[in-house]
Motif scaffolding. Structure first.
Motif, short mmCIF file in Angstrom:
data_model
loop_
_atom_site.label_atom_id
_atom_site.label_comp_id
_atom_site.label_asym_id
_atom_site.label_seq_id
_atom_site.Cartn_x
_atom_site.Cartn_y
_atom_site.Cartn_z
N MET A 116 0.84 -1.18 0.00
CA MET A 116 0.00 0.00 0.00
C MET A 116 0.88 1.24 0.00
O MET A 116 1.83 1.34 0.74
N LYS A 117 0.56 2.20 -0.84
CA LYS A 117 1.37 3.41 -0.92
C LYS A 117 0.99 4.36 0.19
O LYS A 117 -0.17 4.57 0.47
N ARG A 118 2.00 4.96 0.83
CA ARG A 118 1.74 5.93 1.88
C ARG A 118 2.56 7.18 1.62
O ARG A 118 3.56 7.15 0.91
N CYS A 119 2.12 8.27 2.21
CA CYS A 119 2.79 9.55 2.01
C CYS A 119 3.65 9.84 3.23
O CYS A 119 3.14 9.86 4.34
N HIS A 120 4.96 10.02 3.04
CA HIS A 120 5.86 10.38 4.13
C HIS A 120 6.30 11.82 3.94
O HIS A 120 6.74 12.21 2.87
N THR A 151 -3.92 22.84 2.30
CA THR A 151 -3.58 21.73 1.43
C THR A 151 -4.27 20.47 1.93
O THR A 151 -4.22 20.18 3.14
N ARG A 152 -4.88 19.75 1.01
CA ARG A 152 -5.56 18.49 1.33
C ARG A 152 -4.78 17.37 0.65
O ARG A 152 -4.72 17.30 -0.58
N ARG A 153 -4.16 16.49 1.45
CA ARG A 153 -3.31 15.43 0.93
C ARG A 153 -3.95 14.06 1.17
O ARG A 153 -4.39 13.76 2.29
N GLU A 154 -3.92 13.24 0.15
CA GLU A 154 -4.41 11.87 0.28
C GLU A 154 -3.26 11.00 0.80
O GLU A 154 -2.22 10.89 0.15
N GLN A 183 -5.58 30.31 -0.72
CA GLN A 183 -4.80 29.54 -1.68
C GLN A 183 -4.91 28.07 -1.27
O GLN A 183 -4.43 27.69 -0.19
N THR A 184 -5.52 27.24 -2.11
CA THR A 184 -5.76 25.85 -1.75
C THR A 184 -5.21 24.92 -2.82
O THR A 184 -5.07 25.30 -3.99
N GLN A 185 -4.92 23.68 -2.41
CA GLN A 185 -4.51 22.66 -3.37
C GLN A 185 -4.90 21.30 -2.84
O GLN A 185 -5.00 21.09 -1.62
N VAL A 186 -5.08 20.35 -3.75
CA VAL A 186 -5.38 18.95 -3.43
C VAL A 186 -4.25 18.10 -3.99
O VAL A 186 -3.88 18.25 -5.16
N VAL A 187 -3.67 17.24 -3.15
CA VAL A 187 -2.56 16.40 -3.56
C VAL A 187 -2.96 14.94 -3.41
O VAL A 187 -2.91 14.38 -2.32
N PRO A 188 -3.39 14.29 -4.51
CA PRO A 188 -3.76 12.88 -4.44
C PRO A 188 -2.52 11.99 -4.43
O PRO A 188 -1.41 12.42 -4.75
#
Length: 285
Positions: free
Chosen positions: A1-5, A154-157, A278-283
């Motif tokens: 499973m991929k995870r964000c570090h 920022t909204r990060r998945e 200022q917003t961004q989404v990072v999937p």
């Protein structure tokens, strides 16, 4: 499973609020006491030695504490606390401290994984205190990072949709010692029970200190992870991570309250609305 570090600097936190919050929270517990010396020992004048030996025999091992922490984790449905997060950038010789409230909710019938929200309201940099308004909210899949003063969000998945949303120790954006799984910890770390020392967190019942040293298969950049718990309640009091580059993140928890009601909207990760944001989404990739 991929995870964000993610990584955290001493002056900004755009995400490694290093979840030194991965979650090994537990409740309940038992105290350790030495058996009284026998009459023969008292007469011989060796009662102090006998008491010391008995206490050592009765003291739980590191694996005993891991067993107790895991078995009691199911009792903790929610947790609120005050947080002090200290970050130390070794290369820059820079240190900062941030303060604010934390809310945590365990997985339940409606939510597949744990959720948390921390809001930093004050920061001390270079010895100077100032007000801030920085929030980190995790809903089991997405992490929302908001700086109200700078009007950025920022909204990060962090977890793919439909997969297990709970982090293990050493994973995730913020080290919270909760939701510990003994077998998984021992698979990834060598665990030591460290004797009490000056500077340990204070507790009426005393504390115990576990040191986690990553094995090659651990998949973490940490040199070590240190965890302190209350001996009676088994609630976490401190989590400290030493990274490979000598940077440190230390999370202290105060005023802990267990199993209090927390509204679901406390874990809302929707981006703020407004033309001045200022917003961004990072999937995930």
């Amino acid at each position: 499973m991929k995870r964000c570090h993610l990584t955290l600097s001493a002056r900004t936190i755009p995400v490694s609020v290093a979840l030194s919050f991965s979650l090994l929270l537990t409740s309940g517990g038992c105290s350790v006491s030495a058996s009284p010396p026998s009459a023969k020992a008292q007469i011989s004048g060796t009662s102090a030695i006998d008491e010391s030996v008995t206490a050592e025999v009765n003291e739980p091992t590191a694996e005993d504490w891991l067993t107790r922490l895991e078995s009691n984790a199911a009792e903790v449905r929610s947790l609120t606390a005050r947080v002090r997060m200290t970050t130390i950038a070794a290369l820059l010789e820079d240190e900062s401290q941030r303060f604010g409230p934390l809310r945590y909710a365990a997985a339940d019938e409606e939510h597949a994984g744990m959720r948390f929200a921390v809001r930093f309201e004050r920061v001390i940099l270079d010895g100077q205190a100032e007000a801030v308004d920085q929030s980190y909210v995790y809903d089991g899949r997405w992490l929302l990072d908001v700086d109200t003063q700078d009007r950025t969000a920022t909204r990060r998945e962090l977890v793919p949709e439909g997969e297990n949303a709970d982090f293990e120790i050493g994973d995730g954006p913020f080290l919270l010692p909760l939701n510990l799984k003994k077998d998984r910890v021992l698979q990834k770390f060598d665990v030591e029970l460290i004797p009490p020392a000056e500077g340990d967190p204070e507790s009426d019942a005393g504390t115990f200190h576990l040191r986690l040293l990553p094995k090659p298969q651990a998949g973490t950049d940490a040199q070590r992870i240190d965890l302190w718990f209350d001996r009676d309640t088994l609630l976490p009091l401190r989590a400290a991570t030493l990274e490979a580059d000598e940077d440190q993140t230390i999370v202290d928890l105060f005023q802990l309250k267990q199993n209090t009601a927390i509204a679901d909207d406390a874990f809302d990760t929707a981006l703020p609305v407004g033309s001045d944001w200022q917003t961004q989404v990072v999937p995930l990739d």
